[in-house]
Structure formats: C-alpha cells, structure tokens
Write a protein that holds these residues in place. Structure first.
Motif, PDB file in Angstrom:
ATOM      1  N   CYS A 102      62.668 -10.269  94.818  1.00  0.00           N
ATOM      2  CA  CYS A 102      61.358  -9.687  95.305  1.00  0.00           C
ATOM      3  C   CYS A 102      60.227 -10.794  95.588  1.00  0.00           C
ATOM      4  O   CYS A 102      60.529 -11.868  95.048  1.00  0.00           O
ATOM      5  CB  CYS A 102      60.593  -8.967  93.966  1.00  0.00           C
ATOM      6  SG  CYS A 102      61.566  -7.557  93.551  1.00  0.00           S
ATOM      7  N   GLN A 129      57.283 -10.674  94.580  1.00  0.00           N
ATOM      8  CA  GLN A 129      56.147 -10.446  93.514  1.00  0.00           C
ATOM      9  C   GLN A 129      56.759  -9.706  92.342  1.00  0.00           C
ATOM     10  O   GLN A 129      58.110  -9.285  92.146  1.00  0.00           O
ATOM     11  CB  GLN A 129      55.298  -9.331  94.006  1.00  0.00           C
ATOM     12  CG  GLN A 129      55.815  -8.026  94.540  1.00  0.00           C
ATOM     13  CD  GLN A 129      54.991  -7.163  95.497  1.00  0.00           C
ATOM     14  OE1 GLN A 129      54.037  -7.509  95.786  1.00  0.00           O
ATOM     15  NE2 GLN A 129      55.607  -6.189  95.783  1.00  0.00           N
ATOM     16  N   ARG A 130      55.834  -9.954  91.082  1.00  0.00           N
ATOM     17  CA  ARG A 130      56.478  -9.199  89.913  1.00  0.00           C
ATOM     18  C   ARG A 130      55.452  -8.163  89.530  1.00  0.00           C
ATOM     19  O   ARG A 130      54.259  -8.349  88.974  1.00  0.00           O
ATOM     20  CB  ARG A 130      56.550 -10.123  88.696  1.00  0.00           C
ATOM     21  CG  ARG A 130      56.966  -9.667  87.632  1.00  0.00           C
ATOM     22  CD  ARG A 130      58.332  -9.101  87.700  1.00  0.00           C
ATOM     23  NE  ARG A 130      58.769  -8.178  86.380  1.00  0.00           N
ATOM     24  CZ  ARG A 130      59.807  -7.207  86.493  1.00  0.00           C
ATOM     25  NH1 ARG A 130      60.430  -7.173  87.579  1.00  0.00           N
ATOM     26  NH2 ARG A 130      59.961  -6.322  85.467  1.00  0.00           N
ATOM     27  N   CYS A 131      55.549  -7.134  89.954  1.00  0.00           N
ATOM     28  CA  CYS A 131      54.610  -5.831  89.836  1.00  0.00           C
ATOM     29  C   CYS A 131      54.452  -5.550  88.163  1.00  0.00           C
ATOM     30  O   CYS A 131      55.428  -5.545  87.444  1.00  0.00           O
ATOM     31  CB  CYS A 131      55.047  -4.733  90.416  1.00  0.00           C
ATOM     32  SG  CYS A 131      55.493  -5.230  92.174  1.00  0.00           S
ATOM     33  N   TYR A 150      53.988  -3.266  86.375  1.00  0.00           N
ATOM     34  CA  TYR A 150      54.652  -1.794  85.839  1.00  0.00           C
ATOM     35  C   TYR A 150      56.106  -2.031  85.829  1.00  0.00           C
ATOM     36  O   TYR A 150      56.735  -1.306  85.169  1.00  0.00           O
ATOM     37  CB  TYR A 150      53.960  -0.638  86.291  1.00  0.00           C
ATOM     38  CG  TYR A 150      54.309  -0.869  88.019  1.00  0.00           C
ATOM     39  CD1 TYR A 150      55.661  -0.771  88.405  1.00  0.00           C
ATOM     40  CD2 TYR A 150      53.251  -1.054  88.858  1.00  0.00           C
ATOM     41  CE1 TYR A 150      55.845  -0.919  89.678  1.00  0.00           C
ATOM     42  CE2 TYR A 150      53.645  -1.245  90.143  1.00  0.00           C
ATOM     43  CZ  TYR A 150      54.894  -1.279  90.537  1.00  0.00           C
ATOM     44  OH  TYR A 150      55.026  -1.363  91.895  1.00  0.00           O
ATOM     45  N   CYS A 151      56.586  -2.824  86.474  1.00  0.00           N
ATOM     46  CA  CYS A 151      58.266  -2.566  86.979  1.00  0.00           C
ATOM     47  C   CYS A 151      59.153  -3.089  85.843  1.00  0.00           C
ATOM     48  O   CYS A 151      59.097  -4.215  85.394  1.00  0.00           O
ATOM     49  CB  CYS A 151      58.502  -3.265  88.467  1.00  0.00           C
ATOM     50  SG  CYS A 151      60.133  -3.216  88.711  1.00  0.00           S
ATOM     51  N   THR A 172      63.937  -8.273  88.038  1.00  0.00           N
ATOM     52  CA  THR A 172      63.937  -8.800  89.325  1.00  0.00           C
ATOM     53  C   THR A 172      63.770 -10.379  89.191  1.00  0.00           C
ATOM     54  O   THR A 172      63.371 -10.941  88.274  1.00  0.00           O
ATOM     55  CB  THR A 172      62.908  -8.206  90.338  1.00  0.00           C
ATOM     56  OG1 THR A 172      61.870  -8.548  89.563  1.00  0.00           O
ATOM     57  CG2 THR A 172      63.143  -6.713  90.194  1.00  0.00           C
ATOM     58  N   GLY A 219      67.053  -2.322  94.819  1.00  0.00           N
ATOM     59  CA  GLY A 219      66.760  -3.655  94.474  1.00  0.00           C
ATOM     60  C   GLY A 219      65.722  -3.339  93.267  1.00  0.00           C
ATOM     61  O   GLY A 219      65.715  -2.336  92.788  1.00  0.00           O
ATOM     62  N   GLY A 220      64.973  -4.450  92.853  1.00  0.00           N
ATOM     63  CA  GLY A 220      64.421  -5.536  93.750  1.00  0.00           C
ATOM     64  C   GLY A 220      64.012  -5.185  95.202  1.00  0.00           C
ATOM     65  O   GLY A 220      63.771  -3.928  95.496  1.00  0.00           O
ATOM     66  N   THR A 221      64.152  -5.776  96.146  1.00  0.00           N
ATOM     67  CA  THR A 221      63.661  -5.656  97.517  1.00  0.00           C
ATOM     68  C   THR A 221      64.713  -6.230  98.601  1.00  0.00           C
ATOM     69  O   THR A 221      64.471  -7.082  99.021  1.00  0.00           O
ATOM     70  CB  THR A 221      62.307  -6.446  97.624  1.00  0.00           C
ATOM     71  OG1 THR A 221      61.405  -6.019  96.613  1.00  0.00           O
ATOM     72  CG2 THR A 221      61.549  -6.037  99.046  1.00  0.00           C
ATOM     73  N   GLU A 276      59.931  -2.940 101.170  1.00  0.00           N
ATOM     74  CA  GLU A 276      58.532  -3.136 100.464  1.00  0.00           C
ATOM     75  C   GLU A 276      57.670  -3.448 101.716  1.00  0.00           C
ATOM     76  O   GLU A 276      57.858  -4.171 102.608  1.00  0.00           O
ATOM     77  CB  GLU A 276      58.836  -4.147  99.497  1.00  0.00           C
ATOM     78  CG  GLU A 276      57.504  -4.539  98.655  1.00  0.00           C
ATOM     79  CD  GLU A 276      56.755  -5.694  99.371  1.00  0.00           C
ATOM     80  OE1 GLU A 276      55.668  -5.887  99.049  1.00  0.00           O
ATOM     81  OE2 GLU A 276      57.294  -6.270 100.403  1.00  0.00           O
ATOM     82  N   GLN A 326      53.462   3.348  96.182  1.00  0.00           N
ATOM     83  CA  GLN A 326      52.914   3.235  94.531  1.00  0.00           C
ATOM     84  C   GLN A 326      51.580   3.990  94.714  1.00  0.00           C
ATOM     85  O   GLN A 326      51.113   4.930  93.892  1.00  0.00           O
ATOM     86  CB  GLN A 326      52.921   1.972  93.728  1.00  0.00           C
ATOM     87  CG  GLN A 326      53.935   1.157  93.868  1.00  0.00           C
ATOM     88  CD  GLN A 326      55.456   1.630  93.996  1.00  0.00           C
ATOM     89  OE1 GLN A 326      55.652   2.789  93.621  1.00  0.00           O
ATOM     90  NE2 GLN A 326      56.427   0.838  94.284  1.00  0.00           N
ATOM     91  N   ARG A 329      50.665  -6.438  93.104  1.00  0.00           N
ATOM     92  CA  ARG A 329      51.274  -6.271  94.312  1.00  0.00           C
ATOM     93  C   ARG A 329      50.759  -7.118  95.496  1.00  0.00           C
ATOM     94  O   ARG A 329      49.463  -7.163  95.589  1.00  0.00           O
ATOM     95  CB  ARG A 329      51.540  -4.953  94.642  1.00  0.00           C
ATOM     96  CG  ARG A 329      52.512  -4.191  94.010  1.00  0.00           C
ATOM     97  CD  ARG A 329      52.627  -2.831  94.348  1.00  0.00           C
ATOM     98  NE  ARG A 329      53.399  -2.400  95.749  1.00  0.00           N
ATOM     99  CZ  ARG A 329      54.586  -2.351  95.767  1.00  0.00           C
ATOM    100  NH1 ARG A 329      55.656  -2.564  94.762  1.00  0.00           N
ATOM    101  NH2 ARG A 329      55.184  -2.060  96.921  1.00  0.00           N
TER     102      ARG A 329
HETATM  103  S1  SF4 Z   1      61.314  -4.062  92.873  1.00  0.00           S
HETATM  104 FE1  SF4 Z   1      59.531  -3.415  93.806  1.00  0.00          FE
HETATM  105  S2  SF4 Z   1      58.121  -2.392  92.177  1.00  0.00           S
HETATM  106 FE2  SF4 Z   1      59.606  -3.813  91.096  1.00  0.00          FE
HETATM  107  S3  SF4 Z   1      58.913  -5.948  91.094  1.00  0.00           S
HETATM  108 FE3  SF4 Z   1      60.336  -5.775  92.778  1.00  0.00          FE
HETATM  109  S4  SF4 Z   1      58.628  -5.057  94.405  1.00  0.00           S
HETATM  110 FE4  SF4 Z   1      57.606  -4.581  92.501  1.00  0.00          FE
END
Ligand code: SF4
Ligand SMILES: C[S@@+](CC[C@H](N)C(=O)[O-])C[C@H]1O[C@@H](n2cnc3c(N)ncnc32)[C@H](O)[C@@H]1O
Length: 428
Positions: A51, A53-55, A57-58, A62, A106-108, A141, A166, A178
């Motif tokens: 990814c 980014q590290r969201c 809530y996720c 990843t 994923g992931g992305t 994404e 989201q 994000r």
């Molecule tokens: S999988 Fe999607 S929601 Fe989860 S950290 Fe990666 S970008 Fe964010």
C-alpha cells in the motif's frame, strides 16, 4: 437399512447379513471413468500486500511502500506470485477445472506497475482454463489508479473494479491517514467509469469523526456517482490498528453502536430507494444487475485457490492459509515449494455451520440447497430459533427460503450466528 428407531424396534435380532457397502449396489449407476476427474469450476484469490499508506482503521497485514525500493520489492513479489500460480496449477491439476471468478485484492493491487499487473494476468491465462469468461475483479485505490493501469487491467479482461473510498468527507479521510480526498476519489471514480468497467465502491460506517450529516453526504455522493455496486462495511476494531490503540488509550472516540446502526439503516434505505438491490446485508448492485460471483461462491463453500502472502483458500474440506511472512513466501516460491502454512479440515458439522453463517449473509437462504447438500432440514433442526428470529423481526420465512428483513440486515450476522449456535447446541 436401519433408518429409524422405529424400524429397528420391529427387527428381530439376527447375526446374518454382513454389510459390505453403503448405499447398496442396486442404487449405483453406469458412469465413464472421466466422470471421476474433478472438473468443478473454482475461484481464485490473489493477494498483494503493498500500500502507499497505512490507514488507521485497517486490519490487513500490509506493507507501506513508497520511493525507489518500490519497484524492485514488488517485482520480486510478483515473480513469486507467478511461480506459486504455476506450481499450484500443476500440483492440484487445476487446469482441468474452469475458473469461475478471480479476485485480485490486497493491500493495493493498483499500486503495481502496468508491466507487473500484466505478468500476473499472463500467469493466470497460461496456467488456468479461463474459457468461461470468469468474473475478474481488481481492487483499486483512488491515489494509485491511473488511466494506463486501468487500460492494462481491461486488456486482461478485468470486468469489475473495486475501489476503497470509505468516506467522502475530507476530515474523516485525513484523520484515517489516507492520502486521498473527496476530490481525488471522485476523479478516480470518473476515470474508472470512463473505461466502462463496472465499479464497486467501499464505504465504511462508524469511522472516527463520522456524524449523521457526514455519513449522509458520503451515501448521497456515492449514489450520485452512479456506480454499479456499493459495499458498506461496519468499521471493526482490530488489535493491530491505530484505531485500537487510540480507543484503548482514550485518545480516539468512535461513533457509538447506536449511531453506527442508524448510519447502516440510513444507507440501506437510501440505496434501496436509489434502485440498489442488496445481494448481501452489506453489498448492493444497481437494479440487481452485475451480480457478484466471487463472494457468494466462497460463502457457499466452493473451492478457492489462493495465491500470495497470507492468502486464504479452500480445496474440498480443507481451508488453508499461506505464510504471512513476505520473505519466507518469496523464498519458498523460488525454491518450488507451495507456501501453505496452516490449515483446517472441516468436519461435516463445521461445514454445515459454515454454510449457515456465511450464506445467511446473502439475504436469502435457500433451504432446499442446504437440505440437498447436508441431508438435513435446517427448518426442522433449528425450528425454535427460526420461530424466535421471526417473532423478533430479524427474518421472514417462505416455503423454501429464509429472508433477512431490514432489521435482520442492519443487525448483520446476528441471525446467521443465532442459527449456528442452535446447530451447535443440537449436535453437541
Ligand atoms: S489495504 Fe487499503 S485500507 Fe488497508 S492500509 Fe492499504 S490502502 Fe488502507
Ligand atoms: C483491502 S482493502 C482494498 C481497497 C484499497 N486498499 C483501498 O483502501 O482503497 C478492502 C476494504 O476493506 C475495508 N476495511 C479495511 N479495514 C477495515 C475494518 N477495520 N473494518 C471494516 N472494513 C475494513 C475497507 O473498506 C477497504 O476498502
């Protein structure tokens, strides 16, 4: 054969009559040897863990990748993924079985470069029977999807994209760490819609900072985009997330369960009013078209060959998961070993419970399908629970079907879990 206690009671005790097989041969029919080959269609899940980014809530495991190391690291991974596909296809004779659906998640996946996406696609076409035009979904994404990546996906016959949005509220998006915004998400949606491929949007209810107005805005924006499919996830709190740490340290407050449920009720009504038909209690398609294949098939217990680090799959009664260690995954694939790390053989009771709890997600539960598969009438075994769920307004009963009501949908897995508990109690 002895079927019931009553039959047995009428039998005179005798030692003769040795049983050799069941059912008896008169019930067998003529077949060709080729009928014994496993030619059932199956599903494919592909996983990429990267990814940008590290969201907060996720809960997915990843790997946050930016900068120069990105290409090389993803490239090594893609090579391993292609090698695993080749190994599994040979080991399990998968080329004999048509592919029903592919889900690249994923992931992305949209973080991969065009040439890498193409390589994974080629591995699929080289190693599997894709002749039945499988449903082929790729997750995207908003910040990482580009026209050229979308075109590459289309050239591989990707026929659905799924985008994590989201929320359409900038404050919530930023607080989730994000990198997108309402404007960027709308631009990305437009880009995908221009290609003509059906698009799914993920929304999340119960994110930090959400309010009635903000949620209503997100739902209305979603409807305005006209996307083919919408998925509304309830934010779940997992211990590996920044959300969890924030809630535990009391630096973060999430909307209450009541507020979140009110959000769900709102999105359910508005989406239905806008002609989106729910095919599960959290996913909708426009006018009921473009029915999803992958998740319903997985819920019904069909096979799923899973590829990639930490990917979950199923062959027959075996559930399995690949190693979740990226380096180990790559080294095993390079050495020609399949990276499955843990598994679970389902018993008959596990299978029944799994079918009930997962298929109740699908809004309509087919009682005759369950009876044909397991040999039991669910409506007989779980009669009391079904009556109670009906009386409490969670379900409606038809002759061959259990249907989730609006209340049942808002309460998510509650009805499914109640039936699973009843089954467990009956058999234990
Ligand atoms: S999988 Fe999607 S929601 Fe989860 S950290 Fe990666 S970008 Fe964010
Ligand atoms: C693997 S992500 C794929 C999308 C892509 N990575 C993105 O974020 O745009 C799949 C979806 O899982 C959902 N999700 C992630 N964490 C969640 C959580 N804690 N609770 C509920 N849903 C979650 C999000 O809606 C996300 O879009």
């Amino acid at each position: 054969m002895i079927n019931t206690r009553q039959d047995h009671d009428y039998w005179d005790p005798a030692r003769k009559g040795f049983i050799t097989n069941y059912p008896n041969f008169p019930h067998w029919k003529r077949i060709e040897a080729t009928q014994l080959e496993d030619t059932r269609p199956f599903n494919i899940y592909l996983h990429t863990p990267f990814c940008i980014q590290r969201c907060s809530y996720c809960y997915y495991k990843t790997i946050n990748l930016r900068g120069t190391e990105k290409y090389e690291r993803m490239d090594r991974y893609v090579n391993a993924l292609c090698r695993e596909i080749e190994l599994a296809s040979q080991r399990y004779g998968l080329k004999r079985r048509p592919v029903l659906s592919i889900y690249f998640g994923g992931g992305t996946p949209s973080l991969l470069y065009e040439e890498q996406i193409e390589r994974v696609g080629r591995a699929l076409y080289d190693n599997f029977d894709m002749s039945q035009n499988p449903e082929f979904t790729m997750e995207a994404e908003p910040v990482t999807i580009t026209k050229s990546k979308a075109d590459t996906m289309l050239s591989l016959k990707v026929n659905r994209m799924s985008m994590g949005v989201q929320s359409f509220d900038d404050e919530i998006i930023q607080a989730s760490h994000r990198l997108d915004s309402e404007k960027k998400a709308l631009k990305a949606i437009d880009l995908v819609l221009q290609t003509g491929v059906p698009l799914n949007i993920d929304l999340m209810s119960g994110l930090a900072g959400d309010t009635t107005e903000k949620w209503q805005h997100s739902v209305q924006r979603t409807i305005e985009t006209g996307v083919e499919s919408v998925t509304v996830y309830k934010t779940e709190l997992y211990s590996n997330t920044e959300y969890y740490r924030g809630v535990r340290n009391q630096t973060l407050e999430l909307p209450s369960d009541e507020d979140e449920m009110a959000s769900m009720r709102y999105s359910l009504r508005e989406l239905i009013n806008a002609d989106y038909v729910p095919w599960s209690f959290f996913s909708y398609t426009k006018r009921g078209g473009h029915q999803h294949v992958h998740s319903p098939s997985i819920f019904r217990g069909d096979d799923c060959a899973a590829f990639g680090v930490s990917a979950f799959g199923r062959y027959g009664d075996w559930l399995y998961q690949n190693t979740n260690d990226e380096e180990k995954y790559i080294q095993m694939a390079e050495a020609g070993e399949l990276p499955a790390q843990r598994g679970y053989p389902l018993s008959s009771l596990d299978s029944m419970i799994r079918d009930v709890v997962l298929c109740m997600k699908l809004v309509r539960f087919d009682l005759r399908w369950f009876q044909q598969k397991h040999g039991f009438k669910l409506e007989s075994i779980c009669a009391t629970t079904l009556q109670q769920l009906q009386a409490d307004g969670f379900i409606e009963m038809e002759e061959n079907e259990i249907r989730l009501t609006e209340k049942g949908m808002v309460y998510g897995d509650y009805a499914g879990k109640s039936l699973a508990r009843a089954l467990m109690a009956f058999y234990n």
